[in-house]
Design a protein around this motif. Sequence first.
Motif, PDB file in Angstrom:
ATOM      1  N   ASN A  70       0.804  -1.222   0.000  1.00 49.39           N
ATOM      2  CA  ASN A  70       0.000   0.000   0.000  1.00 49.39           C
ATOM      3  C   ASN A  70       0.834   1.269   0.000  1.00 49.39           C
ATOM      4  OD1 ASN A  70      -2.957  -0.714   0.132  1.00 49.39           O
ATOM      5  ND2 ASN A  70      -2.139  -2.009   1.760  1.00 49.39           N
ATOM      6  N   PHE A  71       2.007   1.220   0.592  1.00 49.31           N
ATOM      7  CA  PHE A  71       2.859   2.404   0.651  1.00 49.31           C
ATOM      8  C   PHE A  71       3.297   2.840  -0.746  1.00 49.31           C
ATOM      9  CE2 PHE A  71       7.016   4.487   1.048  1.00 49.31           C
ATOM     10  CZ  PHE A  71       6.682   5.510   1.905  1.00 49.31           C
ATOM     11  N   TRP A  72       3.707   1.892  -1.562  1.00 52.79           N
ATOM     12  CA  TRP A  72       4.238   2.233  -2.883  1.00 52.79           C
ATOM     13  C   TRP A  72       3.181   2.719  -3.860  1.00 52.79           C
ATOM     14  CZ3 TRP A  72       8.844   3.531  -2.455  1.00 52.79           C
ATOM     15  CH2 TRP A  72       9.732   2.855  -1.635  1.00 52.79           C
ATOM     16  N   VAL A  73       1.920   2.398  -3.629  1.00 51.06           N
ATOM     17  CA  VAL A  73       0.853   2.907  -4.502  1.00 51.06           C
ATOM     18  C   VAL A  73       0.222   4.172  -3.919  1.00 51.06           C
ATOM     19  CG1 VAL A  73       0.346   0.680  -5.547  1.00 51.06           C
ATOM     20  CG2 VAL A  73      -0.918   1.388  -3.519  1.00 51.06           C
ATOM     21  N   GLY A  74       0.690   4.622  -2.777  1.00 52.22           N
ATOM     22  CA  GLY A  74       0.210   5.866  -2.187  1.00 52.22           C
ATOM     23  C   GLY A  74      -1.030   5.737  -1.331  1.00 52.22           C
ATOM     24  N   ASN A  75      -1.449   4.523  -1.030  1.00 49.08           N
ATOM     25  CA  ASN A  75      -2.613   4.297  -0.178  1.00 49.08           C
ATOM     26  C   ASN A  75      -2.129   4.187   1.263  1.00 49.08           C
ATOM     27  OD1 ASN A  75      -5.147   3.774   0.714  1.00 49.08           O
ATOM     28  ND2 ASN A  75      -5.306   1.743  -0.196  1.00 49.08           N
ATOM     29  N   LEU A  76      -2.082   5.319   1.951  1.00 50.29           N
ATOM     30  CA  LEU A  76      -1.432   5.362   3.260  1.00 50.29           C
ATOM     31  C   LEU A  76      -2.339   4.964   4.418  1.00 50.29           C
ATOM     32  CD1 LEU A  76       0.737   8.568   2.888  1.00 50.29           C
ATOM     33  CD2 LEU A  76       1.368   6.194   2.499  1.00 50.29           C
ATOM     34  N   SER A  77      -3.637   4.946   4.235  1.00 50.97           N
ATOM     35  CA  SER A  77      -4.540   4.583   5.325  1.00 50.97           C
ATOM     36  C   SER A  77      -4.274   3.176   5.864  1.00 50.97           C
ATOM     37  CB  SER A  77      -5.996   4.714   4.874  1.00 50.97           C
ATOM     38  OG  SER A  77      -6.869   4.325   5.893  1.00 50.97           O
TER      39      SER A  77
END
Length: 108
Positions: A70-77
């Motif tokens: 999730n971090f690398w696709v920008g989904n930080l939640s």
Amino acid sequence: MGTFLAKALLDFFIAFGVVMGGSMLAGIGAVIALQSPVDTMSHIAEHLKIWAVVAAVGGTIDPIRVIESNFWVGNLSPVFKQLLYIFVSFLGAHLGTEIIHWICRVRG
């Protein structure tokens, strides 16, 4: 948000229970083995802390995989949720360790 808090609460008490239960049972084992239960319980509580966190969050690979993917696709939640689960689990394990140290303190 309800499921997040419920899982966080469960993670806290799982980690707390692993440290408390493992240390208490180690103390019983130390009495049977004619060793010092105070030293054994304190030692076990310190060494169980990391394993309590691992047990509470469900293993070592899955939370790391969730964070990484999730971090690398920008989904930080989901990343923050996993980090909070790990942190809350650590708090439970640390509280368990501190209570064991408090119980085992030498009274003079």
